[in-house]
Design a protein around this motif. Structure first.
Motif, PDB file in Angstrom:
ATOM      1  N   ASN A 101     -27.359 -19.832   3.777  1.00  0.00           N
ATOM      2  CA  ASN A 101     -26.492 -18.673   3.966  1.00  0.00           C
ATOM      3  C   ASN A 101     -26.665 -17.667   2.838  1.00  0.00           C
ATOM      4  O   ASN A 101     -26.772 -16.458   3.070  1.00  0.00           O
ATOM      5  N   ASN A 148     -17.821 -13.617   4.728  1.00  0.00           N
ATOM      6  CA  ASN A 148     -18.940 -14.133   5.509  1.00  0.00           C
ATOM      7  C   ASN A 148     -18.393 -15.176   6.487  1.00  0.00           C
ATOM      8  O   ASN A 148     -17.642 -16.075   6.095  1.00  0.00           O
ATOM      9  N   GLU A 186     -19.705 -17.758   8.107  1.00  0.00           N
ATOM     10  CA  GLU A 186     -20.045 -19.174   7.890  1.00  0.00           C
ATOM     11  C   GLU A 186     -19.288 -19.758   6.702  1.00  0.00           C
ATOM     12  O   GLU A 186     -18.819 -20.897   6.745  1.00  0.00           O
TER      13      GLU A 186
END
Length: 564
Positions: A96, A265, A267
């Protein structure tokens, strides 16, 4: 797109798509050195900070381990058992973070550090900061230098482990007025636009005008040209403030392997969702943090942040508003949005990015997703971390070590020379204007302007009178005491008048000292809270960050005065 920093005065800079930036700092051969002043003697640091650095018993219940290389091993042993250090999550985290850099060219050192996050023996040392325009005040640099130098010393002490410096961008903040400017040469350079929502999502339109102001203000030197191109590439070649700040921090610190994290973000927030769910349903944070804060206040410390019943914001385009629970429903403050419990939990599951932790919950978010050992921040930040230890224990997340970031005053050789010619010590820099004047009079007056010896002599004389009074009429004691007080006050008044006269005699020295002090402490505050790095980059050039890396020791709990 990358900026090539000139390494000597004759070399031009270049900017181009896909170019790998050669970013080698050269320390110029000077007699650079630093002096140190205890934080408690500067007058700029709170009782909370000073007591913490002194490891006072009164503040001991509010932190886990005091930061030291010795205690780091214990912190590693505790942290490596956490979910943030699981092999599965480490792989997701590294992937990520790498993807988040997008088109920004990263150095080999940074890429290696991101990849190292997948290894079980790797840990992070983290600092966080707002997205201030062009880094804002100097302490942005000091925070990052502190984490980089911590990692270097930790690696020396624990060679079998890896330590990764992390800068957590506060992209979800919505206090635009705090970040939309920086000070240059005593003037405010501001970005004027309509705000709203998370600052990281603000587009960079309108910064062309700021770039023109910077070009006019900084001049035509090689150092000025670098600053101009750095600003323009960061803010005119990137579409939002988060991307611009990522580029800027990467450009300044890529060679030290700095890893930049944007918590806004999907995730990352998905991993945090279980904690957010608990916050929505049980409001545990409010209960536990309030109780801990009350204990902190009873111990003699100030409350830094007030906990809410729900310490989460609802985040959407142009909106970051508090979530308020009432009568079984969840309301988004200052909007018409209302959710049932089922609806808000469904939204959390499908769109975790719409939930943003406030200042008290953001540390939990950070520690839940990073294999982090230590958070490095300013005094105000540490003060609200001290409110959180019991809450971390309640939700089962390891509380990190807390370290005060380095603080420094940058002073030129010319300024040092002026100060030393006044026969003043470094610690005198931090005196108030009146006390500084008194100190100069004390040093340079040919007359004794301190009447303490005379006062002591007078007190001894009155001791004999007190003994005599006790042997005669007891009422005589009051008369003796009154006379002593009158004569002591007389000496004090004479002392005051002599000092005032001597101040006039030494007025020139006093003015020079106070003018120099005012230049070093803009608006009566610490330089690091006011002045932008560009002021000193024009002075020092490529030597600035290497100088900070050389002189700032995160484990040295003293204020640094650094010669340029």
């Amino acid at each position: 797109m990358q900026v090539h920093r000139p390494t000597n005065i004759n070399e031009s800079f270049r900017i181009g798509i896909g170019e790998v930036r050669i970013f080698t700092f050269q320390l110029q051969p000077t007699h650079m050195s630093a002096a140190y002043v205890p934080y408690s003697k500067t007058g700029f640091f709170s009782k909370t900070v000073c007591d913490y650095l002194a490891q006072a018993e009164s503040i001991r219940p509010f932190y886990n381990r005091f930061p030291s290389l010795d205690s780091l091993g214990e912190q590693i042993a505790e942290k490596e058992q956490s979910q943030a250090c699981s092999p599965e999550w480490r792989k997701k985290l590294a992937a990520n973070l790498l993807a988040a850099y997008g088109s920004v060219d990263i150095s080999e050192a940074t890429q290696n550090n991101i990849e190292l996050l997948t290894a079980s023996n790797s840990f992070t040392i983290t600092t966080g900061h707002q997205l201030n325009l062009f880094t804002g005040p100097l302490y942005f640099l000091y925070k990052i230098v502190s984490v980089i130098n911590f990692c270097k010393q930790a690696k020396d002490a624990y060679p079998k482990h890896e330590f990764i410096p992390v800068y957590w961008m506060a992209t979800e903040d919505h206090d635009f007025d705090e970040i939309n400017y920086f000070n240059f040469k005593g003037s405010k350079i501001a970005w004027n636009r309509k705000d709203g929502g998370a600052v990281g999502e603000l587009n960079t339109k309108g910064l062309e005008e700021v770039a023109e102001v910077i070009r006019a203000a900084t001049g035509k030197s090689t150092q000025a040209a670098y600053l101009q191109e750095l600003f323009e590439t960061a803010y005119l070649k990137h579409t939002d403030l988060a991307a611009a700040t990522r580029y800027l921090a990467n450009a300044l610190f890529a060679e030290q392997g700095l890893v930049i994290v944007d918590g806004n973000n999907s995730e990352l927030k998905k991993a945090f969702a279980p904690y957010a769910k608990r916050e929505l349903l049980s409001q545990t944070g409010h209960e536990v943090i309030t109780a801990s804060t009350e204990k902190l206040v009873l111990s003699g410390y100030k409350q830094q942040v007030h906990p809410r019943e729900i310490n989460l914001f609802y985040l959407d385009k142009g909106v970051r508003e508090r979530i308020v629970a009432q009568d079984g429903k969840f309301y988004i403050n200052d909007t018409d949005l209302v959710f049932s419990e089922e609806e808000i939990l469904k939204l959390l599951d499908s769109n975790p990015e719409k939930f943003s932790p406030n200042a008290l919950l953001r540390p939990l978010f950070q520690e839940a997703i990073l294999p982090n050992l230590c958070y490095i921040g300013g005094g105000g930040e540490l003060a609200y971390w001290f409110q959180l230890k019991a809450y971390f224990e309640t939700v089962g997340v390891v509380f990190p070590m807390l370290m005060l970031r380095n603080s420094a005053l940058l002073i030129t050789e010319k300024q040092i020379g002026k100060w030393e010619r006044l026969d003043l010590d470094i610690e005198d820099l931090f005196k108030s204007a009146d006390n500084l004047a008194a100190r100069l009079v004390e040093i340079h007056s040919s007359l004794p302007v301190n009447f303490d010896p005379q006062k002591e002599h007078l007190k001894k004389q009155f001791e004999d009178l007190y003994q005599l009074a006790k042997q005669t009429d007891p009422s005589f004691l009051g008369a003796v005491a009154a006379q002593e007080k009158k004569q002591i006050n007389g000496l004090k008044n004479l002392e005051k008048r002599l000092r005032k006269a001597e101040k006039r005699n030494h007025n020139d020295r006093i003015i020079r000292a106070q003018e120099l002090q005012a230049a070093l402490f803009p608006a009566g505050s610490l330089q690091e809270r006011n002045t932008n790095f560009s002021d000193f980059y024009l002075e020092v050039g490529d030597g600035l960050i290497p100088l900070l890396l050389k002189e700032l020791d995160p484990f040295k709990s003293e204020f640094s005065v650094i010669r340029l």
